[in-house]
Design a protein around this motif. Sequence first.
Motif, mmCIF file in Angstrom:
data_model
loop_
_atom_site.group_PDB
_atom_site.id
_atom_site.type_symbol
_atom_site.label_atom_id
_atom_site.label_comp_id
_atom_site.label_asym_id
_atom_site.label_seq_id
_atom_site.Cartn_x
_atom_site.Cartn_y
_atom_site.Cartn_z
ATOM 1 N N TRP A 147 14.154 -38.253 -4.399
ATOM 2 C CA TRP A 147 15.265 -38.193 -3.462
ATOM 3 C C TRP A 147 16.251 -39.279 -3.669
ATOM 4 O O TRP A 147 15.989 -40.366 -4.459
ATOM 5 N N HIS B 98 16.718 -41.829 1.320
ATOM 6 C CA HIS B 98 15.997 -40.566 1.805
ATOM 7 C C HIS B 98 14.585 -40.119 1.343
ATOM 8 O O HIS B 98 14.060 -39.200 1.951
ATOM 9 N N ARG C 252 18.483 -30.661 2.146
ATOM 10 C CA ARG C 252 18.987 -31.453 3.312
ATOM 11 C C ARG C 252 20.259 -31.814 3.018
ATOM 12 O O ARG C 252 20.464 -32.457 1.919
ATOM 13 N N ILE D 184 23.307 -34.501 2.795
ATOM 14 C CA ILE D 184 23.168 -35.930 2.763
ATOM 15 C C ILE D 184 24.704 -36.428 2.536
ATOM 16 O O ILE D 184 25.544 -35.601 1.738
ATOM 17 N N ASN E 209 24.407 -44.390 -2.136
ATOM 18 C CA ASN E 209 23.671 -43.351 -2.804
ATOM 19 C C ASN E 209 24.186 -42.287 -3.833
ATOM 20 O O ASN E 209 23.519 -41.433 -4.418
ATOM 21 N N THR F 234 20.322 -41.039 8.188
ATOM 22 C CA THR F 234 18.936 -40.961 7.941
ATOM 23 C C THR F 234 18.162 -39.634 8.152
ATOM 24 O O THR F 234 18.989 -38.737 8.845
ATOM 25 N N PRO F 235 17.071 -39.299 7.719
ATOM 26 C CA PRO F 235 16.654 -37.864 7.879
ATOM 27 C C PRO F 235 16.076 -37.619 9.183
ATOM 28 O O PRO F 235 16.029 -36.341 9.559
ATOM 29 N N THR G 18 21.245 -36.524 13.289
ATOM 30 C CA THR G 18 21.820 -36.577 12.033
ATOM 31 C C THR G 18 22.771 -35.526 11.528
ATOM 32 O O THR G 18 23.520 -35.982 10.428
#
Length: 787
Positions: free
Chosen positions: A245, A249, A295, A297, A332, A641-642, A672
Amino acid sequence: MSNGAHHVPLPVPGDVHSALLDAGLIGDPYWRDSETSLDWVHESEWTATLDFDLATKQAGRWTLSFDGIDCVAEVWLNDVRLGQAANRFLRHDFEAGEALTTGANCLKVIFRSNSKEAKRLAAASPYPVPYIAWNNRLPHYNFLRKPQCDAGWDWNIALSPLGLCGPVTLKHSTVARLDDVMVRQQHLYGSVTLEVDLHYTGFEAGMVETELVCDQQTVHHAAQVWPGEGSARLTLTIDNPQLWWPAGHGQQHLYDLKLRFGTELRTLRIGLRQVELVTDADETGNRFAFKVNGREIFMRGANWIPADALPARATPEAVRDLLTSAVEANMNMIRVWGGGQYEPDWFYDMCSELGLMVWQDFMFACNLYPAHDHDWLNSVRLEAQQQIRRLSSQPCIALWCGDNEVIGALNWFEESKTNRDHYLAVYARLNMALEDAIAEAQPDVGFWPSSPSVGRLNFGDGWHDDTSGDMHFWDVWHSSKDFEHYRSVQPRFCSEFGFQSFPSNRVIASFTEEEDRNVSSRVMDVHQRNPGGNSRIVETLARYFRFPEKFEDMTWLSQVSQALAMKTAIEFWRSAKPRCMGTLYWQLNDTWPVASWASLEYGGGWKLTHYLARKFYAPVLVTAQPDDETGDIVLWAINDTPETVHLHVTACRVSVTGAMAEAGVWARPCPTDGAVEIARIPSNNLREDEFLAFSWQDADGSHSGENDYLPLRPKDYRFADPNIHIEDDGDSISLTAERPALFVTLDHGGSDVWSDNGFTLLPGIPKVVHRSRARGGVHGDVKIRHL
């Protein structure tokens, strides 16, 4: 290494400038205005010589491989010319068998002058191929396959280094030689199938035993090899994989991947992840978002340029420090920009370990290119093929992008504006060659044609279209517009934007004499590569702050100004989530001590922008934004955040006199998928001498922070002496003030990282900061600067 007059050892990897510097034959190129006095280095021809012994010359094929030669050179072995190199970004494999002997051997690499070769190629071109002359002190480097910024850039010194950029190996093979490894991942129903292609050069027909080992599983295959280029495929499925990840994450789990091709062995570290570029149409235009392991991001980060203008100084230790600072600022993603270089393997290993996604440009930037030349274009095709395969095992790779701003460059030159069809057709050849390389390799990440770009086969204006694709937004810096102008657009993904500052006084002292320390001195002008840059810094600073009296205060205030610019842009664009799904500011690092857009100055010290990045890039953020229609101050919460977080938000009015009054308390869930409005505060609730301060915390204290909002510009407030009381025990400092102080900065004289800096100190509320990471700086007396 010699040019006839100078003889110095050349490490491998190594560059000529650094070798001369180590030998004491030249001074530091970064000192004052030394740059042009060293032009003789890149104008000279250099010969590197290595004598070595070979105990036994076995039967079979012998290959001499260079991971990188910078840039135009001839390779000779025992007075036999093996071939020529002309592309810094290629691995060169020379057949050495006939020239190689048992016993003593002599290897020579003759480096031609990069700068002279660039001029020669331009003169031989059948038509002009423009380059940005104001940006490149050395002309026509668009004809060379080497870092474009080696010719100078609006943040870089023009040294044009030459040398060896990676290891040199002598390899013995029999039936075939392993050249490249291509790794793909297919994620389906809780399992991952690895598809590994072993690309080889075959020397004769025969069988080669191959093997793949991962996750305690082994796959064998006997590959039929034929002369010429070929490939053998191995597949292996991992059930219930531990996924990799991005930072923030999940874990960065890595697997060892071991390969065998005959007697050749390779070990790679891979992470299992699925990366998708989402460009679906919506009510606004087309999205631009990254989805990792299913997901979506929000990408928070910056643009990466080479770690040093002297390649030998870009050590793994120095680079790890810079990348660690990026993660510590809640990034990130980084974008490896197309005017620099494909970084070495260990760079991407570090990004994968740290959870930093990499947007990878192909190495083309801001110029037009001679894609009419078949040899040049074929070299580019091979470059793309090698680099795609080399980086295919790295989980950090998120995207391949065709170039940086080359579409825009079509509108920068008189030649291309006059005959755009011609130059666009040549550009299309280059872009198609890169797209074809992606199609042939089929990496498991997406391809984007250019940055900025509205989309594939769209050659329009990516600078000012905020409805689709990625955007470069430079109006604030290059057009000298106010910081508030950042709020005039809502990019889908902003991959470039920035504002300059001077480096710290400590760094300025490293390249100046006392007499140079004036913003309009010749030396300060030399260490500012953007035309009019120093004037723009000073002029814009004066719009927001009272003019300082001392040079040392001017440089500090320039960093406050830069930090305020980035905070204004990024907090607003994050509040537009999910319309905007990423911001990568320009730029993370510097190549030498210079006034620039970097948040990490040369040597890795944190400017104020980097300290504020740790706050405006926090995974959970509350920001205040003005509503132009109502005049209200709107508090927005953003959660990257998740999981949904439940926030408790408290706001107060703060007067410059020190008086404070509650402005509201709210509790809200923050999902999210998009920014959430927390509250609206009518602007007339604040008096002219007041600003808004607010803080937040989630239920278990995992996410908390502080922020503020000034309805007026800082210079419009009459801040009095805050009377700050300081207690310093060496590693921790406690500060308490009677009245508010903004952008409180610990000017500690060293380069250590502090737990906070550039913060707002509220009346009567103690603030404790400590050294969170020692970076070897000198611990001087603490000096406090503030508004």
